[in-house]
Design an enzyme around this catalytic site. Structure first.
Site, PDB file in Angstrom:
ATOM      1  N   TYR A 156      -7.817  21.122 -22.364  1.00 58.42           N
ATOM      2  CA  TYR A 156      -8.694  21.581 -23.436  1.00 58.42           C
ATOM      3  C   TYR A 156      -9.208  20.387 -24.241  1.00 58.42           C
ATOM      4  O   TYR A 156     -10.408  20.275 -24.517  1.00 58.42           O
ATOM      5  CB  TYR A 156      -7.940  22.543 -24.338  1.00 58.42           C
ATOM      6  CG  TYR A 156      -8.790  23.215 -25.384  1.00 58.42           C
ATOM      7  CD1 TYR A 156      -9.698  24.211 -25.037  1.00 58.42           C
ATOM      8  CD2 TYR A 156      -8.669  22.869 -26.735  1.00 58.42           C
ATOM      9  CE1 TYR A 156     -10.473  24.838 -26.004  1.00 58.42           C
ATOM     10  CE2 TYR A 156      -9.441  23.490 -27.707  1.00 58.42           C
ATOM     11  CZ  TYR A 156     -10.337  24.475 -27.335  1.00 58.42           C
ATOM     12  OH  TYR A 156     -11.110  25.089 -28.290  1.00 58.42           O
ATOM     13  N   LYS A 160     -13.186  19.117 -24.503  1.00 56.68           N
ATOM     14  CA  LYS A 160     -13.899  19.081 -25.773  1.00 56.68           C
ATOM     15  C   LYS A 160     -14.380  17.671 -26.126  1.00 56.68           C
ATOM     16  O   LYS A 160     -15.401  17.508 -26.812  1.00 56.68           O
ATOM     17  CB  LYS A 160     -13.020  19.662 -26.880  1.00 56.68           C
ATOM     18  CG  LYS A 160     -12.691  21.145 -26.685  1.00 56.68           C
ATOM     19  CD  LYS A 160     -13.949  22.002 -26.589  1.00 56.68           C
ATOM     20  CE  LYS A 160     -13.647  23.482 -26.489  1.00 56.68           C
ATOM     21  NZ  LYS A 160     -14.858  24.325 -26.444  1.00 56.68           N
TER      22      LYS A 160
END
Length: 255
Positions: A156, A160
């Protein structure tokens, strides 16, 4: 009231995407909303809510990690409304596991939806806006973990960070066409995604209490906090802001 234009929001069935869609409708945009087939019922309900506000809306089921699906979705939106003025690439997933336990398959799944999906939305929305010749707004979803990596959340965090780099590159390429490209970087927002960090040894309430302690304001955010920011970035008043990934995190992280 005449429409301010057409916005497309991905991952719109719930949470932040839903709040953004409703806020853009309040702002005067017609809003096309996207999610996967498993969210079709919630997406249909959102369309009805937007229409109740007096704005046009339509549901578009598509997997943002599929190039054909994203291309087709944007073609459908343009065929329906005649233009695309605001693209909000909000769709994303979160996996929570230490590096030693994270499988390559889960890594690829997160990167495909978060990074590849955002790239495809930027690419095809940008191409449509260039073709229209009227400028536009492209907005992506980064995260506090895209500015400060988080343990047990490597895929994650990496995805990002990738969105921040993509946003800067796209801003440079699309700028001559009066298209701005920015991203929002939320801190902890009280949505269903918080369940991904709840372990058998804790509860949602404990996680929220711990996150509040990391905030300068002593609280966690709500989807409306992100929607308020997107409302401004989608507006004409934001015309001199581009290439930025702006923190909306209650002081959890300063940059």
């Amino acid at each position: 009231m005449a429409s301010k234009g057409t916005a497309l929001v991905t991952g719109a069935a719930r949470g932040i995407g839903r709040a953004i869609s409703l806020r853009l409708a309040d702002d005067g945009f017609d809003v096309a909303v996207n999610d996967i087939s498993a969210q079709s019922e919630a997406l249909s309900g959102l369309v009805h809510e937007i229409k109740a506000k007096g704005r046009a809306s339509s549901a578009h089921i598509a997997d943002v990690s599929s190039e054909d699906a994203v291309r087709g979705m944007i073609e459908q939106v343009v065929a329906t409304y005649g233009r695309l003025n605001v693209m909000v690439a909000n769709a994303g997933v979160c996996s929570h596991a230490p590096i030693f336990e994270l499988t390559a398959e889960k890594w690829d799944h997160t990167m495909n939806i978060n990074a590849r999906g955002t790239f495809l939305c930027y690419k095809y929305a940008g191409a449509q806006m260039v073709k229209q010749g009227e400028g536009g707004r492209i907005i992506g979803a980064s995260s506090v973990t895209g500015k400060q990596g988080m343990a047990f959340n490597p895929s994650y965090s990496a995805s990002k960070w990738a969105i921040r780099g993509l946003t800067q590159a796209a801003a440079l390429e699309f700028g001559p066409h009066k298209i701005t490209v920015n991203a929002y970087a939320p801190g902890v927002i009280d949505t269903d995604m918080l369940s991904t960090v709840v372990t058998p040894d804790t509860t949602r309430e404990i996680v929220i209490d711990e996150m509040k302690k990391k905030s300068a304001l002593g609280t966690v955010g709500a989807p409306a906090d992100i929607a308020n920011f997107v409302s401004f970035i989608a507006s004409k008043e934001s015309q001199f802001i581009t290439g930025q990934s702006i923190s909306v995190n209650g002081g959890m992280f300063f940059d």
